[in-house]
Design a protein around this motif. Structure first.
Motif: not given
Length: 331
Positions: A159-162, A190-195, A311-320
């Motif tokens: 989600g973060g990579a997306r 996972r980050r590369a796959n999402a990219w 599996t518990t996923l902790v959300p990310t967020r974009l910091v501009r």
């Protein structure tokens, strides 16, 4: 304990209640007992407590690497959360990434008397028939893909990579280059796959992936290559440290950020706001990951926790910040 009771003029049971922090003791009596403890130099015997209660109040943490910012901050969060629950943490780094070393780490922590394990390690070392866990010891894995063998707490890497890629596409960039982490890392994978999936889903052709090893030095080497790519206007780096090296290389090659090339990182380390320019990045909530790891393993010890394979996923967020902008027209 009997000596403390005699000096304080109370029963041994009262001394036990004070030393264990139990309620039902007046403040005056508690003060008398504590004063007697200080005078006699009395300390509760943790080994005796462990034998009596059947628990050691200690969590073992096994990790492969302490060189990455993510592992260090996750470990810090685990130690902080464990202390809040009255537990100590015993750390055992695994020097060599082999199945024998992982088995040895489990065995050594078992000998050191811990109640449960938290593992910060790539799962391909754990997901093997030769790796056996100490009997009756509960395990939670941080930042991995453990299938149905373990309970996992992880950042939402995909989600973060997306979000990083979509941010750059929304600014108007034709495509996004990726500075990936090492091949052996599941987080990097996972980050590369999402990219790649995000670009493909948007009808864009993913450029050739550039590989780093999480370090700023590898980001610098990759930046020297990307600076020579005339079509490169946007880069998503898989962590902030590689982004730091990338920024330096682009500066040395005369490629301005963000006027010529926009850069997004991943992690939101405390220093990222002080990069030049300040880095747009994906924020990971390491404190929440550590808290959920500790609460998860304590819950499993009480036998009211989630089942294996959850599996518990902790959300990310974009910091501009200032390292991203729309591409220049007429390049």
């Amino acid at each position: 304990m009997a000596d403390v009771a005699q000096l304080a003029g109370v029963s041994s049971q009262t001394v036990s209640r004070v030393s264990n922090g139990f309620p039902g003791v007046t403040e005056d009596t508690r003060a008398q007992v504590l004063a007697a403890m200080r005078e006699l130099g009395y300390r509760p015997n943790s080994a005796a407590r462990a034998l009596r209660r059947g628990e050691f109040r200690t969590l073992g943490v096994i990790t492969f690497s302490l060189s990455t910012m993510g592992n260090i901050r996750t470990l810090e969060a685990i130690a902080t959360s464990a202390a809040e629950h009255g537990y100590a943490v015993t750390l055992l780094p695994v020097a060599v990434p082999t199945q024998d070393e992982v088995n040895g780490a489990f065995s050594r922590l078992g000998e050191l008397a811990v109640d449960a394990f938290i593992v910060i390690m790539e799962i391909h070392l754990l997901d093997a028939a030769t790796v056996s866990l100490p009997p009756g010891v509960q395990v939670v894995v941080a930042d991995s893909d453990a299938g149905d063998r373990y309970t996992v707490v992880d950042t939402d890497q995909a989600g973060g990579a997306r979000d990083a890629v979509r941010h750059l596409l929304d600014l108007g960039h034709d495509t996004v280059w990726h500075l990936a982490g090492p091949e052996g890392s599941f987080a990097a994978q996972r980050r590369a796959n999402a990219w790649r999936a995000t670009l493909t889903g948007a009808g864009r052709t993913p450029p050739a992936l550039v590989r780093g090893d999480w370090s700023a030095a590898s980001g610098y080497r990759a930046g020297l290559l990307l600076a020579d790519e005339p079509e490169c206007t946007a880069v998503f780096a898989a962590n902030d440290q590689m982004a730091l090296g990338l920024l330096r290389a682009l500066h040395e090659r005369g490629r301005r950020v963000p006027e010529d090339i926009s850069v997004v990182g991943f992690d939101d380390i405390p220093e990222s706001a002080s990069f030049l320019p300040p880095l747009t990045t994906i924020h990971q909530d390491f404190a929440e990951v550590g808290r959920l790891c500790v609460e998860g393993v304590l819950s499993k010890m009480r036998q009211d926790g989630v089942e294996h394979g959850t599996t518990t996923l902790v959300p990310t967020r974009l910091v501009r910040r200032a390292s991203t902008a729309a591409p220049r027209t007429g390049r």
